[in-house]
Motif scaffolding. Structure first.
Motif, PDB file in Angstrom:
ATOM      1  N   ARG A 157       5.094  -2.831  -1.226  1.00  0.00           N
ATOM      2  CA  ARG A 157       6.136  -2.589  -0.218  1.00  0.00           C
ATOM      3  C   ARG A 157       7.224  -3.638  -0.418  1.00  0.00           C
ATOM      4  O   ARG A 157       6.937  -4.777  -0.754  1.00  0.00           O
TER       5      ARG A 157
ATOM      6  N   GLU B 259       2.507   3.400  -4.252  1.00  0.00           N
ATOM      7  CA  GLU B 259       1.089   3.197  -4.542  1.00  0.00           C
ATOM      8  C   GLU B 259       0.847   3.388  -6.028  1.00  0.00           C
ATOM      9  O   GLU B 259       1.161   4.430  -6.584  1.00  0.00           O
TER      10      GLU B 259
ATOM     11  N   LYS C   3      -0.968  -1.164  -3.382  1.00  0.00           N
ATOM     12  CA  LYS C   3       0.166  -0.755  -2.559  1.00  0.00           C
ATOM     13  C   LYS C   3       1.248  -1.818  -2.637  1.00  0.00           C
ATOM     14  O   LYS C   3       0.986  -2.996  -2.458  1.00  0.00           O
TER      15      LYS C   3
END
Length: 110
Positions: A21, A66, A19
């Motif tokens: 971000r 992702e 993941k």
């Protein structure tokens, strides 16, 4: 047009995905991000476009992606940013070692 500024990027490895971000201070609505990964840190391939979780012209913007890769090997990640005028910039390359689960990096402009 304000500059594209990435404030931070974080990477988290889970069992079957990674993941990613990141946040930007200011960007334009027509800016485009592309997540790229590599197994050697030299040859990068496109893995996809992020999902903006919050997006506004003059406030902090949050993005999420992702990578559905199950590799526990060393992985390299970067962002390719394309402005509305077609100019490309790249973020700092982040390296996720096999034993690491998280990486947080700030001030990633190249």
């Amino acid at each position: 047009v304000p500059p594209l500024v990435i404030d931070s990027i974080s990477i988290h490895r889970s069992r079957h995905k990674i993941k990613i971000r990141w946040t930007t201070s200011v960007d334009t609505l027509s800016s485009n991000f592309l997540v790229q990964h590599s197994t050697d840190g030299v040859h990068f391939e496109d893995v996809g476009n992020p999902v903006p979780t919050k997006h506004s012209f003059y406030t902090q913007n949050n993005y999420f992606f992702e990578d559905k890769i199950s590799s526990l090997n060393k992985m390299y990640y970067r962002l390719e940013m394309t402005t509305e005028r077609g100019m490309k910039k790249y973020s700092t390359v982040l390296i996720l070692e096999p034993e690491e689960k998280n990486i947080i990096w700030g001030n990633t402009q190249n």
